[in-house]
Scaffold this motif. Structure first.
Motif, PDB file in Angstrom:
ATOM      1  N   LEU A 345       0.847  -1.195   0.000  1.00 50.46           N
ATOM      2  CA  LEU A 345       0.000   0.000   0.000  1.00 50.46           C
ATOM      3  C   LEU A 345       0.878   1.239   0.000  1.00 50.46           C
ATOM      4  CD1 LEU A 345      -2.624  -1.066   2.710  1.00 50.46           C
ATOM      5  CD2 LEU A 345      -2.812  -1.301   0.239  1.00 50.46           C
ATOM      6  N   GLN A 347       0.201   5.311   0.119  1.00 45.85           N
ATOM      7  CA  GLN A 347      -0.856   6.302   0.297  1.00 45.85           C
ATOM      8  C   GLN A 347      -0.252   7.667   0.614  1.00 45.85           C
ATOM      9  OE1 GLN A 347      -3.904   4.992   2.913  1.00 45.85           O
ATOM     10  NE2 GLN A 347      -5.010   6.939   2.971  1.00 45.85           N
ATOM     11  N   ARG A 403      -4.533   6.497  -2.873  1.00 44.28           N
ATOM     12  CA  ARG A 403      -4.087   5.236  -2.269  1.00 44.28           C
ATOM     13  C   ARG A 403      -3.916   4.193  -3.371  1.00 44.28           C
ATOM     14  NH1 ARG A 403      -6.744   0.593  -0.055  1.00 44.28           N
ATOM     15  NH2 ARG A 403      -5.718  -0.227   1.828  1.00 44.28           N
ATOM     16  N   GLU A 405      -2.907   0.313  -4.230  1.00 44.99           N
ATOM     17  CA  GLU A 405      -2.798  -1.014  -3.630  1.00 44.99           C
ATOM     18  C   GLU A 405      -2.286  -1.989  -4.688  1.00 44.99           C
ATOM     19  OE1 GLU A 405      -5.836  -4.483  -2.132  1.00 44.99           O
ATOM     20  OE2 GLU A 405      -6.160  -2.448  -1.347  1.00 44.99           O
TER      21      GLU A 405
END
Length: 431
Positions: A345, A347, A403, A405
């Motif tokens: 991740l 962000q 964000r 992923e």
């Protein structure tokens, strides 16, 4: 009027079948598929005409609209011999009589004729093809209906059905076929234009990206030609020149990675170690933008891939995230691992993106930076992730941040080794 009503009903069924075939063609992705759909339509239409035949009482005469699919299929697709064979076979089920032998002679002759003239026919213009099809239908309808004029039948029914309804049916279906052909040609033309547009954008993007560092490099080369500059300035200029050339080299490398994203070198990657190296290389840029980087790693995660391309991918992502926070912010990098997947991740708390920008993310040469960006970096990211059998999911909100992923297949062997090392470390600490 019975024959006229029967023929009009049969013609309406052929048009309905053509409508559904057109819907099928709209979803076709290749010319081969379209040819198969056209062949299926012609054969289905021919069989449909046999289903709705009209037999004259007291005569060995069966009337139908089989000439419509036969003429269309013979001229437009070159299926004359196939359709003639199918017509003769189906007609045999109605009895081996005079009509059967006339069918062999009539449709056998037409099959050979249409098979020979089909290549010439397809070279005609659209209007001439329609006119020729209707004329052929009218001519052969007249030849076929002339003997029926002496039979004990309603003369108006015969002449109107054969000399009007059949040419009308051929004309209507030929017109729709021409329109479908024009639509297909237009679609192929649009695809070609989009490809050319992509090439133009690619050329402009690469030229723009390479021109800037090369222009700066040329300027410093000219300064280095001045013998009066000091040694310190010369060393500084050479350092700047080297950096500019590296920037140009990076643009070329990005393009090569996008055009050839295959992972040639597969090696074990300890994800948290690789990410930490990337963060260290970007720490200066983060400090310059007052960006605080927070990490939260799962130390058991491991994948297989190319270390250089992995770095290239996440350098692009993290660099974009830092640049999206020019007034400072927080960049969070986390990893989560299971025996089957490794999730990464990334962000930020930057400007974020609109729904439209988010949907277009990863398109060729689309950038959220406006004229300052080329979109080449994010294209490289998508290419590398897909080449490593990974997936990308992006969420963003204006004023909140973005964000990313990333999900990659875990390396089972490395995962087990890391679990063993982790458990041993826990045992040693406990002891």
């Amino acid at each position: 009027m019975e024959l006229i009503e029967h023929f009009f009903f049969n013609l309406s069924l052929l048009i309905v079948l053509l409508f559904f075939s057109m819907l099928w063609v709209e979803r076709a992705e290749s010319l081969r598929t379209i040819q198969i759909i056209a062949t299926v339509y012609i054969i289905a239409s021919l069989l449909l005409c046999f289903v709705f035949t009209h037999r004259i009482e007291g005569h060995d005469v069966i009337l139908d609209l089989r000439k419509i699919p036969f003429i269309i299929g013979g001229l437009y697709i070159g299926l004359g011999p196939l359709l003639a064979s199918l017509t003769i076979i189906v007609r045999s089920f109605y009895g081996i009589d005079t009509g059967f032998w006339l069918t062999i002679f009539f449709y056998g002759s037409l099959a050979i004729l249409f098979w020979r003239i089909s290549p010439w026919f397809l070279k005609l213009s659209s209007k001439k093809r329609i006119l020729f099809s209707v004329s052929v239908s009218f001519l052969f309808s007249f030849v076929q209906s002339f003997p029926l004029g002496f039979a004990d039948m309603n003369q108006f029914d015969v002449w109107f059905s054969y000399l009007f309804i059949q040419p009308l049916g051929v004309g209507v279906i030929a017109y729709f076929i021409e329109e479908i052909y024009k639509t297909i040609q237009l679609r192929l033309h649009v695809v070609k234009l989009k490809r050319l547009e992509t090439v133009e954008q690619m050329g402009a993007a690469i030229c723009h990206e390479i021109r800037n560092p090369l222009t700066a490099a040329i300027g410093f080369v000219q300064l280095l030609q001045d013998e009066s500059i000091s040694r310190e300035s010369r060393v500084q200029y050479i350092s700047i020149l080297r950096n500019e050339l590296k920037s140009a080299e990076q643009v070329i490398q990005n393009y090569l990675t996008f055009s050839k994203p295959e992972i040639e070198l597969v090696e074990p990657l300890i994800v948290h170690e690789e990410l930490q190296q990337i963060i260290q290389s970007l720490q200066v840029l983060a400090n310059r933008n007052s960006v605080h980087i927070i990490t939260n790693y799962s130390y058991t995660g491991a994948i297989e891939g190319d270390s250089q391309k992995f770095h290239q991918c996440f350098v692009n992502i993290m660099k974009n995230a830092i640049e999206a926070m020019p007034n400072g912010g927080v960049l969070t990098v986390e990893t989560m691992s299971t025996s089957s997947n490794m999730t990464i991740l990334v962000q930020d708390t930057g400007a974020g993106m609109t729904a439209e920008q988010l949907n277009r993310l990863g398109e060729p040469y689309y950038s959220t930076k406006g004229e300052k960006g080329t979109g080449l970096g994010i294209m490289v990211v998508y290419s590398i992730v897909h080449a490593m059998n990974g997936r990308i999911h992006v969420e963003s909100e204006l004023g909140v941040g973005t964000r990313f992923e990333f999900t990659f297949p875990s390396s089972p062997t490395l995962f087990e080794q890391n679990e063993i090392h982790k458990n041993m470390s826990v045992l040693v600490m406990s002891g």
